[in-house]
Motif scaffolding. Structure first.
Motif, PDB file in Angstrom:
ATOM      1  N   TRP A  52      -0.277   8.068 -11.676  1.00  0.00           N
ATOM      2  CA  TRP A  52      -0.344   8.838 -10.434  1.00  0.00           C
ATOM      3  C   TRP A  52      -1.770   9.274 -10.106  1.00  0.00           C
ATOM      4  CZ3 TRP A  52       3.154   8.534  -6.894  1.00  0.00           C
ATOM      5  CH2 TRP A  52       4.482   8.284  -7.248  1.00  0.00           C
ATOM      6  N   LYS A  71       9.545   0.895  -6.422  1.00  0.00           N
ATOM      7  CA  LYS A  71       9.074   1.502  -5.174  1.00  0.00           C
ATOM      8  C   LYS A  71       7.864   2.400  -5.449  1.00  0.00           C
ATOM      9  CE  LYS A  71      10.920   4.278  -1.560  1.00  0.00           C
ATOM     10  NZ  LYS A  71      11.855   5.378  -1.598  1.00  0.00           N
ATOM     11  N   HIS A  72       7.980   3.195  -6.529  1.00  0.00           N
ATOM     12  CA  HIS A  72       6.870   4.079  -6.872  1.00  0.00           C
ATOM     13  C   HIS A  72       5.624   3.295  -7.210  1.00  0.00           C
ATOM     14  CE1 HIS A  72       9.613   7.683  -7.828  1.00  0.00           C
ATOM     15  NE2 HIS A  72       9.092   7.767  -6.635  1.00  0.00           N
ATOM     16  N   SER A  73       5.803   2.191  -7.975  1.00  0.00           N
ATOM     17  CA  SER A  73       4.597   1.473  -8.373  1.00  0.00           C
ATOM     18  C   SER A  73       3.967   0.761  -7.182  1.00  0.00           C
ATOM     19  CB  SER A  73       4.855   0.533  -9.554  1.00  0.00           C
ATOM     20  OG  SER A  73       5.813  -0.401  -9.223  1.00  0.00           O
ATOM     21  N   ASN A  74       4.778   0.423  -6.156  1.00  0.00           N
ATOM     22  CA  ASN A  74       4.166  -0.133  -4.943  1.00  0.00           C
ATOM     23  C   ASN A  74       3.369   0.926  -4.199  1.00  0.00           C
ATOM     24  OD1 ASN A  74       4.886  -2.786  -5.126  1.00  0.00           O
ATOM     25  ND2 ASN A  74       6.871  -2.486  -4.125  1.00  0.00           N
ATOM     26  N   VAL A  75       3.884   2.161  -4.203  1.00  0.00           N
ATOM     27  CA  VAL A  75       3.149   3.255  -3.559  1.00  0.00           C
ATOM     28  C   VAL A  75       1.798   3.403  -4.259  1.00  0.00           C
ATOM     29  CG1 VAL A  75       3.110   5.766  -3.221  1.00  0.00           C
ATOM     30  CG2 VAL A  75       5.228   4.481  -2.843  1.00  0.00           C
ATOM     31  N   ILE A  76       1.826   3.335  -5.590  1.00  0.00           N
ATOM     32  CA  ILE A  76       0.576   3.509  -6.335  1.00  0.00           C
ATOM     33  C   ILE A  76      -0.389   2.355  -6.067  1.00  0.00           C
ATOM     34  CG2 ILE A  76      -0.378   3.526  -8.693  1.00  0.00           C
ATOM     35  CD1 ILE A  76       1.909   5.404  -9.400  1.00  0.00           C
ATOM     36  N   GLY A 105       3.312   6.152 -16.863  1.00  0.00           N
ATOM     37  CA  GLY A 105       3.775   6.368 -15.492  1.00  0.00           C
ATOM     38  C   GLY A 105       3.116   7.608 -14.891  1.00  0.00           C
ATOM     39  N   MET A 138       8.741   3.803 -14.447  1.00  0.00           N
ATOM     40  CA  MET A 138       8.432   3.986 -13.024  1.00  0.00           C
ATOM     41  C   MET A 138       9.176   2.936 -12.193  1.00  0.00           C
ATOM     42  SD  MET A 138       4.743   4.176 -11.250  1.00  0.00           S
ATOM     43  CE  MET A 138       4.480   5.733 -12.017  1.00  0.00           C
ATOM     44  N   THR A 139       9.778   3.363 -11.087  1.00  0.00           N
ATOM     45  CA  THR A 139      10.544   2.396 -10.304  1.00  0.00           C
ATOM     46  C   THR A 139       9.596   1.495  -9.524  1.00  0.00           C
ATOM     47  OG1 THR A 139      10.602   3.818  -8.381  1.00  0.00           O
ATOM     48  CG2 THR A 139      12.401   4.080  -9.950  1.00  0.00           C
TER      49      THR A 139
END
Ligand code: ASP
Length: 428
Positions: free
Chosen positions: A205, A4-9, A201, A1-2
């Motif tokens: 979500w 950016k994605h993990s910050n969104v999560i 990952g 998971m990038t």
């Protein structure tokens, strides 16, 4: 998971927690009780769905990551050195946590004046007490034997992690000595490990909804139960405060200092990277359930070398429980104070040792520490019924000690990561 994605999560998890607080606070006041209870049931299903998603990955993840962690270290001598450092670090941090717990509970004396509660007769949940009493015969021999298993397939099937880790450690070490013949199996574990990391990952979500569900269901039920959350905690408020203060010092002072000076990492930045795991630990109260998230955060967000994270974290989730060890000591001394029993210095030492061992033996599942406390109580001859004093608040305090358990493991991974990279002075 990038990243950016993990910050969104991470942001979504925080929103999930906020929604849970609003739902529990508002729903318990505005909604008809029946409807609120029904909605809590739905929340529980959402939470369990997330938790099962995590649990489903744990066994293959642990096997693959431990084997890969060990085989990628390469040389058996290097493995020995790193292994000893890991165990030494875990033993030292657990001992620091217990010592802090003993000090704080002796200074604050939360059990003084609780005698009335004891003589009035404790409201004991007989079913829970029966489970706890069943542990009364556990000795230290059993603790040692729990590292192995008579059937590894059975251990894999039942998720009995300690033998699985020991088996994987030894398997990995042997594979490093087989040369060409070991390579196909190593490649298999490598593929499995990569796939499991991708799997985590995906499960992440659903973390925000799952965490919302778990927290709402538990706190919602506590709010509508007689007396509510405030009264439940208030009845042993000084004890709860003592545990939280001691956990706070360990989590906000001791461990960050070790992070800065031993792991040479900025503790604030590192805590930010590990935040999804710490929040998951707090929400689920299980450090082994949280393990996939801890590994994802350490490797993908904090950039911890997979060779370190791969075996330091699974081992930590199973045997390194700073929060649980601290809590065992505080709770047992609190019970002694409430019963008006003065523990001698030697008895305090016995509490120190047995609390450490009990935390090693405790599984990383909700309230496992409460059950293991029988060992500590027995060792100093205190009545097991004393557990009744702290039973009601245990699920609440469990969340905080689980988060500290995971934080302690994370610092261990950062420390070994620093050793592998030979980091010099200066903080990253
Ligand atoms: N719930 C804790 C954990 O999973 C264990 C305990 O202290 O009860 O780490």
């Amino acid at each position: 998971m990038t990243g950016k994605h993990s910050n969104v999560i991470l942001v979504a998890i925080l929103i999930g927690l906020l929604c849970a607080a609003l739902f529990v606070f508002g729903g318990s006041r505005i909604l008809p009780r029946d409807l609120f209870v029904t909605l809590l049931g739905v929340c529980d299903v959402l939470g369990q769905f997330f938790l099962l998603g995590l649990r489903m990955i744990i066994v293959p993840l642990v096997m693959a990551s431990v084997v890969m962690g060990i085989t990628s270290l390469g040389d058996v001598r290097k493995i020995g050195g790193i292994g000893l450092r890991t165990l030494g670090f875990y033993a030292a941090t657990t001992a620091l946590a217990v010592a802090l717990g003993v000090l704080i509970v002796t200074l604050l004396q939360p059990g003084a004046g609780m005698g009335d509660l004891v003589t009035a007769g404790l409201h004991i949940d007989e079913q829970r007490m029966a489970d706890i009493r069943a542990k009364e015969d556990i000795g230290f021999g059993d603790l040692l034997l729990s590292f192995l298993s008579r059937n590894i397939v059975e251990s894999l099937a039942s998720g009995d992690m300690l033998p699985v880790i020991v088996f994987s450690l030894i398997l990995g070490a042997i594979l490093t000595t087989l040369g060409e013949r070991g390579k196909p199996l190593i490649a298999c574990f490598d593929g499995l490990n990569e796939a499991m990391m991708k799997f985590i990952g995906l499960v992440l979500w659903i973390a925000p909804v799952g965490i919302f569900g778990l927290v709402s269901a538990k706190f919602g039920a506590a709010t509508i139960e007689e007396g509510g959350l405030g009264r439940m905690i208030g009845s042993v408020g000084k004890y709860s405060a003592t545990i939280l203060i001691a956990l706070g010092i360990h989590g906000f002072v001791t461990l960050p200092l070790l992070c800065a000076f031993l792991a040479r990492r900025n503790p604030l930045k590192y805590a930010g990277h590990m935040m999804p795991a710490l929040l998951t630990a707090w929400s689920t109260a299980t450090s082994s359930g949280t393990l996939p998230v801890t590994m994802e955060c350490a490797e993908e967000r904090a950039g911890v070398d997979p060779r370190a994270a791969g075996f330091v974290l699974p081992l930590g989730a199973t045997i390194n429980m700073d929060g649980t060890a601290l809590y065992e000591a505080v709770a047992v001394i609190f019970i002694a104070q409430a019963y008006g029993i003065d523990l001698t210095f030697v008895q305090l030492l016995v509490v120190f040792v047995t609390a450490t061992l009990a935390s090693i033996g405790a599984a990383g599942v909700p309230q496992a520490g409460l059950v293991m406390m029988v060992i500590v109580l027995n060792a100093v001859g205190l009545p097991v019924e004393g557990i009744g004093l702290i039973l009601a608040v245990d699920w609440f305090l469990d969340r905080f000690r689980t988060a500290i358990n995971v934080w302690g493991d994370s610092i261990g991974a950062a420390y070994i990561d620093g050793r592998l990279r030979n980091v010099g002075p200066g903080i990253r």
